[in-house]
Design an enzyme around this catalytic site. Structure first.
Site, PDB file in Angstrom:
ATOM      1  CG  HIS A  53      24.480 -12.750  -3.230  1.00 45.82           C
ATOM      2  ND1 HIS A  53      25.240 -13.124  -2.163  1.00 45.82           N
ATOM      3  CD2 HIS A  53      23.192 -13.048  -2.876  1.00 45.82           C
ATOM      4  CE1 HIS A  53      24.477 -13.618  -1.212  1.00 45.82           C
ATOM      5  NE2 HIS A  53      23.218 -13.573  -1.623  1.00 45.82           N
ATOM      6  CG  HIS A  55      17.942 -13.171  -2.911  1.00 48.26           C
ATOM      7  ND1 HIS A  55      17.875 -14.488  -2.508  1.00 48.26           N
ATOM      8  CD2 HIS A  55      19.079 -12.676  -2.354  1.00 48.26           C
ATOM      9  CE1 HIS A  55      18.911 -14.771  -1.725  1.00 48.26           C
ATOM     10  NE2 HIS A  55      19.661 -13.688  -1.621  1.00 48.26           N
ATOM     11  NE  ARG A  57      13.055 -11.690  -2.549  1.00 49.95           N
ATOM     12  CZ  ARG A  57      13.861 -12.191  -1.629  1.00 49.95           C
ATOM     13  NH1 ARG A  57      14.127 -13.458  -1.593  1.00 49.95           N
ATOM     14  NH2 ARG A  57      14.416 -11.410  -0.725  1.00 49.95           N
ATOM     15  CG  ASN A  87      16.507 -17.698  -1.130  1.00 54.10           C
ATOM     16  OD1 ASN A  87      16.912 -17.259  -2.198  1.00 54.10           O
ATOM     17  ND2 ASN A  87      16.475 -16.964  -0.031  1.00 54.10           N
ATOM     18  CG  HIS A 231      26.258 -13.066   2.329  1.00 53.27           C
ATOM     19  ND1 HIS A 231      26.545 -14.257   2.915  1.00 53.27           N
ATOM     20  CD2 HIS A 231      24.974 -13.157   1.894  1.00 53.27           C
ATOM     21  CE1 HIS A 231      25.493 -15.034   2.831  1.00 53.27           C
ATOM     22  NE2 HIS A 231      24.533 -14.395   2.212  1.00 53.27           N
ATOM     23  CG  ASP A 305      22.396 -10.797  -0.109  1.00 52.61           C
ATOM     24  OD1 ASP A 305      21.456 -11.294  -0.771  1.00 52.61           O
ATOM     25  OD2 ASP A 305      22.632 -11.108   1.065  1.00 52.61           O
ATOM     26  CG  HIS A 309      12.050  -9.260   2.027  1.00 51.66           C
ATOM     27  ND1 HIS A 309      11.616 -10.548   1.853  1.00 51.66           N
ATOM     28  CD2 HIS A 309      13.372  -9.351   2.305  1.00 51.66           C
ATOM     29  CE1 HIS A 309      12.633 -11.391   2.026  1.00 51.66           C
ATOM     30  NE2 HIS A 309      13.711 -10.683   2.301  1.00 51.66           N
TER      31      HIS A 309
HETATM   32  O1  DOR Z   1      19.226 -11.224   4.319  1.00 47.39           O
HETATM   33  C1  DOR Z   1      19.098 -12.132   3.516  1.00 47.39           C
HETATM   34  N1  DOR Z   1      18.036 -12.199   2.693  1.00 47.39           N
HETATM   35  N2  DOR Z   1      20.029 -13.097   3.480  1.00 47.39           N
HETATM   36  C2  DOR Z   1      19.839 -14.218   2.764  1.00 47.39           C
HETATM   37  O2  DOR Z   1      20.688 -15.066   2.783  1.00 47.39           O
HETATM   38  C3  DOR Z   1      18.585 -14.433   2.015  1.00 47.39           C
HETATM   39  C4  DOR Z   1      17.988 -13.150   1.642  1.00 47.39           C
HETATM   40  C5  DOR Z   1      16.581 -13.286   1.129  1.00 47.39           C
HETATM   41  O3  DOR Z   1      16.340 -14.137   0.294  1.00 47.39           O
HETATM   42  O4  DOR Z   1      15.731 -12.492   1.531  1.00 47.39           O
HETATM   43 ZN    ZN Z   2      21.502 -13.659  -0.554  1.00 45.69          ZN
END
Ligand code: DOR
Ligand code: ZN
Length: 434
Positions: A53, A55, A57, A87, A231, A305, A309
């Site tokens: 899990h 991200h 980017r 995503n 999660h 996870d 950002h």
């Molecule tokens: O808090 C989160 N951020 N939950 C998610 O499911 C997506 C993730 C994100 O891509 O920032």
């Molecule tokens: Zn996630």
């Protein structure tokens, strides 16, 4: 080139590991000169963490993170394989973007995979991608909006995707929060007095997660597709999944995260947007239920996870700040500090949660366990050394954390990926292989 790791503690005993061409060829008390010998000085060897899990980017959001910074963060955190969520910008929702993503990922310093995202309109594209390549590790479905993704609410379509995944022997990962509750709740908290992260768990309420998990389990029962619920954060969902696992024949797995285990509403009150995440962090009672669910195998995996950002975005007001924070560099120290030292989980159990089970759920061959024939993906840790979390030292571009300043017991010393040490004492290295 043969490398011999001597005096590492494995399965509770001092053992020597011989590595040749990326793989483990022997584990024994014997020594095998002439080789390059690396003395691990009685430190603990764990299988590298396989983080399902992440991200990453990159591409159009590389200001937040890219494959270099994410994979270096993974190495620092003892993570040897990372799997990237779809995503992204552009979103991984067809074969063309999938190839773009894989191309960008080639510079990764750890093993990797990129998931394919499902949307209300891309069934044919997903099918086509599955036809084109067998390399897609799993499909991902969001049942609610969370950082730039498309939501599927149509049950018939969900069922179609599950049957498609089953046909291609792929796991389906679910973000389990139901959008309709969130859409209904948001206007109730529109007054400015609710503009704080502590209301996040009331807008994205428990009911939204519980109802969504009920739906997933219903579809699991109907299709028998292989499903991994990501999660999980509430005790009610835990109970539902526990009951499902007791009464139905397999094929449903679930994940929790370090933040759902070790943070609660009191932390959110204090850390504000730095602890804003989806699904939201819940209560101490939920923390306890999750711990019990780890112990009785209701929960199968722990994923970071890792959702970076920019700090500027996180410093905005609650409503406009994005959800998620970095986790690759803190997960393993948090697990050692809390699960091993405070809650008496064995290292074997922790390895099962972060390495063996993730490999099983995605059917990753020859990784996730330390055994002869497996790839040498290893993490060397000092169980006793204390570390204070300092986000300014993160390799991730996201240099903040809800754990900032927290003292953790358990330090990642070295990380080996495919038989090469790639990180030692916080510095990125590559031993000469010639
Ligand atoms: O808090 C989160 N951020 N939950 C998610 O499911 C997506 C993730 C994100 O891509 O920032
Ligand atoms: Zn996630």
């Amino acid at each position: 080139m043969r490398i011999e790791l001597t005096n590492g503690i494995l399965f509770g005993f001092p053992l020597n590991i011989l590595i040749e061409n990326e793989r483990i060829v022997s584990i024994s008390r014997d020594s095998f000169p002439p080789t390059r010998t690396i003395d691990l000085q009685n430190k603990i060897i764990l299988p590298g963490m396989i983080d399902l899990h992440v991200h990453v980017r990159d591409l159009n959001n590389s200001n937040k993170e890219d494959w270099t910074s994410a994979s270096e963060a993974a190495l620092k955190g003892g993570v040897t394989s990372i799997f990237d969520m779809p995503n992204t910008n552009p979103a991984t929702v067809d074969y063309e973007t999938y190839k773009l993503k894989l191309n960008a990922a080639q510079i990764s310093k750890v093993n990797y995979g990129c998931y394919m995202g499902c949307s209300p309109t891309n069934y044919e594209e997903v099918k086509n991608a599955l036809l084109q390549t067998d390399s897609i590790p799993a499909l991902k479905i969001f049942l609610s909006a969370s950082s730039a993704n498309e939501v599927i609410e149509d049950e018939n379509l969900l069922e179609k995707f599950l049957l498609l995944a089953k046909e291609y022997n792929k796991t389906v990962l679910f973000h389990s929060e139901s959008q309709k509750f969130i859409t209904r709740n948001a206007p109730l908290y529109s007054d400015n007095k609710y503009n704080h992260s502590k209301y996040h768990s009331l807008i994205r309420n428990r009911e939204s997660a519980i109802e969504s998990t009920k739906l997933i389990l219903r579809l699991a029962r109907k299709t028998n597709a292989r499903i991994h619920i990501l999660h999980v954060g509430t005790m009610e969902e835990i109970q539902l999944i526990r009951e499902y696992k007791r009464t139905d024949a397999g094929n449903v797995y679930c994940e929790t995260t370090p933040h759902h285990l070790f943070l609660n509403d009191i932390d959110v009150e204090q850390f504000g947007n730095y602890a804003k995440v989806n699904p939201p962090i819940r209560s101490i009672d939920d923390n306890e239920a999750l711990l019990e669910a780890l112990a009785d195998n209701t929960i199968d995996t722990i994923g970071s996870d890792h959702a970076p950002h920019t700090i500027e975005e996180k410093q905005r007001d609650y409503r406009t700040a994005p959800s998620g924070f970095p986790g690759l560099e803190t997960s393993l120290p948090l697990l050692i500090s809390n699960l091993y030292h405070k809650h008496n989980f064995t290292l074997d159990k922790i390895s099962e949660l972060i390495s063996k089970n993730p490999a099983k759920i995605l059917d990753i061959k020859d990784r996730g366990e330390i055994k002869v024939g497996a790839y040498a993906d290893l993490t060397i840790i000092d169980l006793q050394e204390e570390v204070v979390v300092n986000p300014l030292e993160f390799s991730s571009k996201a240099k903040y954390s809800p754990y900032s300043g927290m003292k953790l017991k358990g330090k990642v010393l070295e990380t080996m990926v495919n038989g090469k040490f790639s990180q030692s004492k916080g510095k990125l290295i590559e031993y000469d292989q010639n």
